[in-house]
Design a protein around this motif. Structure first.
Motif, PDB file in Angstrom:
ATOM      1  N   ALA A 179       0.838  -1.204   0.000  1.00 22.74           N
ATOM      2  CA  ALA A 179       0.000   0.000   0.000  1.00 22.74           C
ATOM      3  C   ALA A 179       0.871   1.250   0.000  1.00 22.74           C
ATOM      4  CB  ALA A 179      -0.914  -0.001   1.220  1.00 22.74           C
ATOM      5  N   VAL A 180       0.358   2.306  -0.613  1.00 19.81           N
ATOM      6  CA  VAL A 180       1.116   3.550  -0.737  1.00 19.81           C
ATOM      7  C   VAL A 180       0.325   4.723  -0.186  1.00 19.81           C
ATOM      8  CG1 VAL A 180       2.190   5.186  -2.332  1.00 19.81           C
ATOM      9  CG2 VAL A 180       2.345   2.730  -2.772  1.00 19.81           C
ATOM     10  N   GLY A 181       0.993   5.522   0.649  1.00 22.24           N
ATOM     11  CA  GLY A 181       0.477   6.810   1.088  1.00 22.24           C
ATOM     12  C   GLY A 181       1.471   7.862   0.624  1.00 22.24           C
ATOM     13  N   GLU A 203      -3.015   1.809  -4.260  1.00 22.31           N
ATOM     14  CA  GLU A 203      -3.537   3.032  -3.645  1.00 22.31           C
ATOM     15  C   GLU A 203      -5.059   3.063  -3.703  1.00 22.31           C
ATOM     16  OE1 GLU A 203      -0.691   6.694  -4.326  1.00 22.31           O
ATOM     17  OE2 GLU A 203      -1.333   5.886  -6.257  1.00 22.31           O
ATOM     18  N   PRO A 208      -4.914   8.978  -4.983  1.00 28.62           N
ATOM     19  CA  PRO A 208      -3.980   8.385  -5.941  1.00 28.62           C
ATOM     20  C   PRO A 208      -2.659   9.161  -6.063  1.00 28.62           C
ATOM     21  CG  PRO A 208      -5.561   9.706  -7.121  1.00 28.62           C
ATOM     22  CD  PRO A 208      -5.941   9.805  -5.657  1.00 28.62           C
ATOM     23  N   THR A 209      -1.960   9.329  -4.955  1.00 32.61           N
ATOM     24  CA  THR A 209      -0.780  10.190  -4.954  1.00 32.61           C
ATOM     25  C   THR A 209       0.326   9.691  -5.881  1.00 32.61           C
ATOM     26  OG1 THR A 209      -0.064   9.013  -2.958  1.00 32.61           O
ATOM     27  CG2 THR A 209      -1.165  11.119  -2.646  1.00 32.61           C
ATOM     28  N   TRP A 211       0.008   7.330  -8.252  1.00 29.69           N
ATOM     29  CA  TRP A 211      -0.535   7.183  -9.602  1.00 29.69           C
ATOM     30  C   TRP A 211      -0.439   8.510 -10.359  1.00 29.69           C
ATOM     31  CZ3 TRP A 211      -4.336   9.040 -12.824  1.00 29.69           C
ATOM     32  CH2 TRP A 211      -4.694   8.232 -13.907  1.00 29.69           C
ATOM     33  N   LEU A 232      -3.278   6.815   4.229  1.00 29.39           N
ATOM     34  CA  LEU A 232      -2.861   6.763   2.824  1.00 29.39           C
ATOM     35  C   LEU A 232      -3.294   7.988   2.037  1.00 29.39           C
ATOM     36  CD1 LEU A 232      -3.668   3.026   1.935  1.00 29.39           C
ATOM     37  CD2 LEU A 232      -1.556   3.979   2.847  1.00 29.39           C
ATOM     38  N   PRO A 252       1.159   2.129 -10.187  1.00 32.01           N
ATOM     39  CA  PRO A 252       0.186   1.815  -9.139  1.00 32.01           C
ATOM     40  C   PRO A 252      -1.120   1.208  -9.647  1.00 32.01           C
ATOM     41  CG  PRO A 252       1.155   3.968  -8.777  1.00 32.01           C
ATOM     42  CD  PRO A 252       1.595   3.529 -10.141  1.00 32.01           C
ATOM     43  N   LEU A 254      -5.114   0.924  -8.534  1.00 35.91           N
ATOM     44  CA  LEU A 254      -6.070   1.670  -7.723  1.00 35.91           C
ATOM     45  C   LEU A 254      -7.233   0.772  -7.298  1.00 35.91           C
ATOM     46  CD1 LEU A 254      -6.250   5.049  -9.702  1.00 35.91           C
ATOM     47  CD2 LEU A 254      -4.774   4.456  -7.763  1.00 35.91           C
ATOM     48  N   THR A 281      -5.350  -2.467   2.177  1.00 35.92           N
ATOM     49  CA  THR A 281      -5.414  -1.937   0.804  1.00 35.92           C
ATOM     50  C   THR A 281      -4.625  -2.780  -0.188  1.00 35.92           C
ATOM     51  OG1 THR A 281      -5.853   0.329   1.546  1.00 35.92           O
ATOM     52  CG2 THR A 281      -4.834   0.068  -0.617  1.00 35.92           C
TER      53      THR A 281
END
Length: 314
Positions: A179-181, A203, A208-209, A211, A232, A252, A254, A281
């Motif tokens: 997972a990405v924040g 994400e 969608p930071t 992405w 996130l 990424p 989504l 996520t």
């Protein structure tokens, strides 16, 4: 833009030795895709939510506190909750004063953890970016040392130690879903593997930071919605992590809020694992079919946090 040469496997290994006395080598749970109604195949879960303070963030916190000179004013951090809890925990263990700024969207579970570790908790606006600005003002006024949640070398080096553990415990891994924040987690892990393992970023659609950074070719401001907003949904991904992600991570994937909720429910139903939305996520991408493994592909999912009040024991 090339990856920062300070975020290397050698430095991650050095960091792991430094923080080892203070963190848990979290376990891996071996399962099968068929357990979740998917095509049969190896599936591993890295149970990082069992880390001190309830998330992977303790690694970066200890890396920073043990790798830098802490002033008498102590440390300050801005956080959606998990980073703040980790910094508060590490500061408590090392006898350092800590002030944590959080936005109003922070969950009660995370706020309670921060207070429980003895840190001063301050509500600094509605979103993470507001809390970050308030923490920066605190640094100027009080002289405390800032520990950034994701855009600081020590943070990425600490989070990268998860990659070291995964490779030791699952040497034949092909793919890892993360997972990405803000990107400190995937940045550190991707820097460890350097392309030896397929690292897939996941994400929420509402935040969608990474992405959007991939689309623009550099970090840009992104929406900060979703049920995982307290873990996130920063304003944008970090400058340090982006070249690493572009070099060593996949574009990424989504997932929707409903898919995240479903992933949380399935983890509880099938494994009796409780995660927060951000913690589920990465698995949501697999369970919802947003990431479809090839036949024979060995996939691991990082379950990164469990600071939630979703389950109550009466």
């Amino acid at each position: 833009m090339l990856p920062d040469t300070t975020i290397t496997p050698d430095r991650i290994a050095e960091t792991e030795k430094r923080i080892r006395p203070h963190i848990r080598h979290t376990p891996v749970l071996h399962a099968d895709m068929a357990d979740f109604g998917l095509a049969p195949g190896c599936l591993d879960f890295k149970l990082e939510f069992l880390q001190h303070s309830g998330s992977f963030k303790a690694r970066g916190a200890f890396s920073s506190l043990l790798g830098r000179d802490v002033p008498a004013a102590g440390v300050v951090a801005a956080s959606g909750g998990n980073h703040g809890a980790a910094v508060a925990y590490a500061a408590m263990r090392l006898g350092v004063p800590a002030t944590i700024f959080v936005p109003s969207v922070t969950s009660p579970a995370k706020a309670e953890r921060i207070r429980g570790y003895g840190a001063d908790l301050v509500i600094g606006g509605e979103r993470y970016a507001d809390a970050l600005a308030a923490s920066q003002q605190w640094v100027e006024e009080q002289g405390a040392m800032a520990i950034h949640a994701y855009d600081q070398p020590e943070t990425l080096l600490g989070q990268g130690t998860i990659g070291l553990e995964i490779e030791a415990d699952i040497p034949d891994i092909d793919t890892l879903l993360v997972a990405v924040g803000g990107g400190g987690l995937i940045g550190g892990i991707a820097a460890w593997f350097q392309g030896r393992v397929r690292v897939v970023a996941v994400e929420p659609e509402g935040a969608p930071t990474l992405w959007q950074a991939f689309e623009a070719g550099h970090p840009v401001d992104a929406p900060a919605g979703s049920i995982a907003a307290d873990s996130l949904a920063p304003k944008r991904v970090g400058e340090l992590m982006f070249p690493i992600a572009r070099a060593y991570a996949q574009r990424p994937v989504l997932v929707t809020d409903d898919e995240i909720r479903q992933a949380q429910q399935v983890l509880w139903d099938r494994l009796r694992i409780v995660t927060e939305p951000g913690g589920a996520t990465a698995f949501a991408a697999l369970f919802a079919g947003k990431y479809a493994p090839a036949s024979g592909e060995r996939v691991a999912v990082l379950l990164c946090g469990a600071n939630t009040t979703a389950v109550r024991f009466d």
